[in-house]
Design a protein around this motif. Structure first.
Motif, PDB file in Angstrom:
ATOM      1  N   GLY A 173      61.553  34.530  12.826  1.00 59.10           N
ATOM      2  CA  GLY A 173      62.038  34.553  11.444  1.00 59.10           C
ATOM      3  C   GLY A 173      60.895  34.534  10.441  1.00 59.10           C
ATOM      4  O   GLY A 173      60.899  35.280   9.457  1.00 59.10           O
ATOM      5  N   ARG A 174      59.899  33.689  10.696  1.00 60.75           N
ATOM      6  CA  ARG A 174      58.738  33.606   9.809  1.00 60.75           C
ATOM      7  C   ARG A 174      57.971  34.935   9.813  1.00 60.75           C
ATOM      8  O   ARG A 174      57.562  35.431   8.759  1.00 60.75           O
ATOM      9  N   ALA A 175      57.783  35.540  10.986  1.00 57.81           N
ATOM     10  CA  ALA A 175      57.058  36.810  11.081  1.00 57.81           C
ATOM     11  C   ALA A 175      57.809  37.931  10.361  1.00 57.81           C
ATOM     12  O   ALA A 175      57.189  38.767   9.694  1.00 57.81           O
ATOM     13  N   ALA A 176      59.134  37.940  10.485  1.00 61.32           N
ATOM     14  CA  ALA A 176      59.932  38.965   9.810  1.00 61.32           C
ATOM     15  C   ALA A 176      59.814  38.818   8.298  1.00 61.32           C
ATOM     16  O   ALA A 176      59.687  39.812   7.575  1.00 61.32           O
ATOM     17  N   ASP A 229      57.290  37.337   6.668  1.00 65.74           N
ATOM     18  CA  ASP A 229      55.914  37.672   6.292  1.00 65.74           C
ATOM     19  C   ASP A 229      55.719  39.180   6.219  1.00 65.74           C
ATOM     20  O   ASP A 229      55.015  39.674   5.336  1.00 65.74           O
ATOM     21  N   LYS A 230      56.315  39.896   7.146  1.00 60.43           N
ATOM     22  CA  LYS A 230      56.195  41.354   7.186  1.00 60.43           C
ATOM     23  C   LYS A 230      56.718  41.986   5.899  1.00 60.43           C
ATOM     24  O   LYS A 230      56.134  42.919   5.378  1.00 60.43           O
ATOM     25  N   GLU A 231      57.806  41.444   5.371  1.00 60.65           N
ATOM     26  CA  GLU A 231      58.416  41.989   4.159  1.00 60.65           C
ATOM     27  C   GLU A 231      57.939  41.283   2.892  1.00 60.65           C
ATOM     28  O   GLU A 231      58.428  41.563   1.808  1.00 60.65           O
ATOM     29  N   ARG A 232      57.034  40.328   3.048  1.00 60.83           N
ATOM     30  CA  ARG A 232      56.515  39.514   1.941  1.00 60.83           C
ATOM     31  C   ARG A 232      57.617  38.702   1.277  1.00 60.83           C
ATOM     32  O   ARG A 232      57.667  38.553   0.056  1.00 60.83           O
ATOM     33  N   TYR A 233      58.536  38.197   2.091  1.00 61.47           N
ATOM     34  CA  TYR A 233      59.572  37.287   1.619  1.00 61.47           C
ATOM     35  C   TYR A 233      59.118  35.867   1.923  1.00 61.47           C
ATOM     36  O   TYR A 233      58.267  35.644   2.776  1.00 61.47           O
ATOM     37  N   GLN A 234      59.732  34.914   1.246  1.00 57.58           N
ATOM     38  CA  GLN A 234      59.404  33.512   1.475  1.00 57.58           C
ATOM     39  C   GLN A 234      60.389  32.930   2.489  1.00 57.58           C
ATOM     40  O   GLN A 234      61.592  32.926   2.270  1.00 57.58           O
ATOM     41  N   PHE A 235      59.872  32.444   3.621  1.00 51.93           N
ATOM     42  CA  PHE A 235      60.672  31.805   4.662  1.00 51.93           C
ATOM     43  C   PHE A 235      60.944  30.373   4.208  1.00 51.93           C
ATOM     44  O   PHE A 235      60.034  29.558   4.114  1.00 51.93           O
ATOM     45  N   LEU A 236      62.195  30.058   3.891  1.00 55.21           N
ATOM     46  CA  LEU A 236      62.534  28.779   3.286  1.00 55.21           C
ATOM     47  C   LEU A 236      62.789  27.689   4.324  1.00 55.21           C
ATOM     48  O   LEU A 236      63.280  27.960   5.418  1.00 55.21           O
ATOM     49  N   VAL A 249      68.456  35.616  13.761  1.00 52.44           N
ATOM     50  CA  VAL A 249      67.721  36.029  14.951  1.00 52.44           C
ATOM     51  C   VAL A 249      68.660  35.864  16.125  1.00 52.44           C
ATOM     52  O   VAL A 249      69.272  34.811  16.286  1.00 52.44           O
ATOM     53  N   LEU A 250      68.798  36.899  16.948  1.00 51.94           N
ATOM     54  CA  LEU A 250      69.595  36.829  18.173  1.00 51.94           C
ATOM     55  C   LEU A 250      68.657  36.796  19.372  1.00 51.94           C
ATOM     56  O   LEU A 250      67.787  37.660  19.506  1.00 51.94           O
ATOM     57  N   LEU A 251      68.832  35.798  20.225  1.00 50.29           N
ATOM     58  CA  LEU A 251      68.041  35.672  21.444  1.00 50.29           C
ATOM     59  C   LEU A 251      68.976  35.647  22.649  1.00 50.29           C
ATOM     60  O   LEU A 251      70.013  34.994  22.618  1.00 50.29           O
ATOM     61  N   VAL A 252      68.592  36.338  23.699  1.00 50.72           N
ATOM     62  CA  VAL A 252      69.273  36.246  24.985  1.00 50.72           C
ATOM     63  C   VAL A 252      68.286  35.581  25.922  1.00 50.72           C
ATOM     64  O   VAL A 252      67.264  36.176  26.262  1.00 50.72           O
ATOM     65  N   GLY A 253      68.568  34.337  26.286  1.00 52.06           N
ATOM     66  CA  GLY A 253      67.575  33.540  26.985  1.00 52.06           C
ATOM     67  C   GLY A 253      66.440  33.301  26.013  1.00 52.06           C
ATOM     68  O   GLY A 253      66.650  32.778  24.922  1.00 52.06           O
ATOM     69  N   ASN A 254      65.243  33.702  26.376  1.00 50.85           N
ATOM     70  CA  ASN A 254      64.101  33.637  25.461  1.00 50.85           C
ATOM     71  C   ASN A 254      63.614  35.029  25.079  1.00 50.85           C
ATOM     72  O   ASN A 254      62.472  35.201  24.679  1.00 50.85           O
ATOM     73  N   ILE A 285      60.453  45.975  12.404  1.00 58.79           N
ATOM     74  CA  ILE A 285      59.448  44.921  12.413  1.00 58.79           C
ATOM     75  C   ILE A 285      59.055  44.700  13.865  1.00 58.79           C
ATOM     76  O   ILE A 285      59.840  44.170  14.644  1.00 58.79           O
ATOM     77  N   PRO A 286      57.859  45.119  14.286  1.00 61.22           N
ATOM     78  CA  PRO A 286      57.486  44.981  15.694  1.00 61.22           C
ATOM     79  C   PRO A 286      57.125  43.540  16.044  1.00 61.22           C
ATOM     80  O   PRO A 286      56.524  42.829  15.259  1.00 61.22           O
ATOM     81  N   PHE A 287      57.520  43.106  17.219  1.00 56.48           N
ATOM     82  CA  PHE A 287      57.182  41.801  17.740  1.00 56.48           C
ATOM     83  C   PHE A 287      56.561  41.978  19.118  1.00 56.48           C
ATOM     84  O   PHE A 287      56.950  42.869  19.861  1.00 56.48           O
ATOM     85  N   PRO A 288      55.600  41.136  19.459  1.00 56.00           N
ATOM     86  CA  PRO A 288      54.976  41.277  20.775  1.00 56.00           C
ATOM     87  C   PRO A 288      55.959  40.932  21.879  1.00 56.00           C
ATOM     88  O   PRO A 288      56.823  40.080  21.711  1.00 56.00           O
ATOM     89  N   LYS A 289      55.800  41.632  23.017  1.00 59.06           N
ATOM     90  CA  LYS A 289      56.645  41.344  24.169  1.00 59.06           C
ATOM     91  C   LYS A 289      56.221  40.031  24.809  1.00 59.06           C
ATOM     92  O   LYS A 289      55.069  39.632  24.725  1.00 59.06           O
ATOM     93  N   LYS A 290      57.174  39.401  25.486  1.00 56.04           N
ATOM     94  CA  LYS A 290      56.867  38.185  26.217  1.00 56.04           C
ATOM     95  C   LYS A 290      56.014  38.545  27.414  1.00 56.04           C
ATOM     96  O   LYS A 290      56.276  39.486  28.130  1.00 56.04           O
ATOM     97  N   ARG A 291      54.956  37.791  27.636  1.00 55.54           N
ATOM     98  CA  ARG A 291      54.056  38.090  28.759  1.00 55.54           C
ATOM     99  C   ARG A 291      54.540  37.506  30.033  1.00 55.54           C
ATOM    100  O   ARG A 291      55.152  36.587  30.188  1.00 55.54           O
TER     101      ARG A 291
END
Length: 129
Positions: free
Chosen positions: A32-35, A37-44, A84-89, A123-129
């Motif tokens: 959520g914070r990264a998304a 930041d990407k759009e220059r919005y304030q994560f409250l 944010v939707l997560l399936v597992g992690n 908004i790209p996010f890194p894959k889980k390693r």
């Protein structure tokens, strides 16, 4: 003896579920914070809250599907909500301002396919390693 062993096993499972939920929440905060930041919005409030939990079958087995809500502000005055939707992690989707959605299907990176057609909306996010 058997009842003590059963109680220890149940307690262990509860602790494991709690740890998994804490990790998923921490991951949702970062996404959520990264998304924002990407759009220059304030994560409250620097946090997310769990809105919905369900079970879902995946190729890796039975997983929890969690929807975390978070608040953000575009101009510093008006509070808006994203999720944010997560399936597992694993990240399934991020939604901000009704137009920013990321969907990943079955562990594949669907953002690469969509970035060619709509580069400003992904908004790209890194894959889980």
């Amino acid at each position: 003896m058997v009842s003590t062993l059963a109680a220890i096993i149940i307690l262990g499972l509860i602790v494991l579920l709690w740890l998994e939920a804490a990790r998923a929440r921490e991951l949702a905060v970062g996404i959520g914070r990264a998304a924002c930041d990407k759009e220059r919005y304030q994560f409250l409030d620097d946090s997310v809250y769990l809105q919905r939990v369900a079970l879902r079958w995946t190729s890796a087995g039975l997983r929890f599907r969690r929807m975390y809500r978070f608040d953000y502000s575009i101009d510093g005055a008006l509070r808006q909500s994203g999720y944010v939707l997560l399936v597992g992690n694993q990240l399934e989707a991020v939604h901000i301002q009704g137009r920013h959605t990321i969907e990943q299907e079955g562990g594949t990176d669907a953002t690469a396919e969509k970035s060619a057609s709509k580069p400003a909306e992904i908004i790209p996010f890194p894959k889980k390693r």
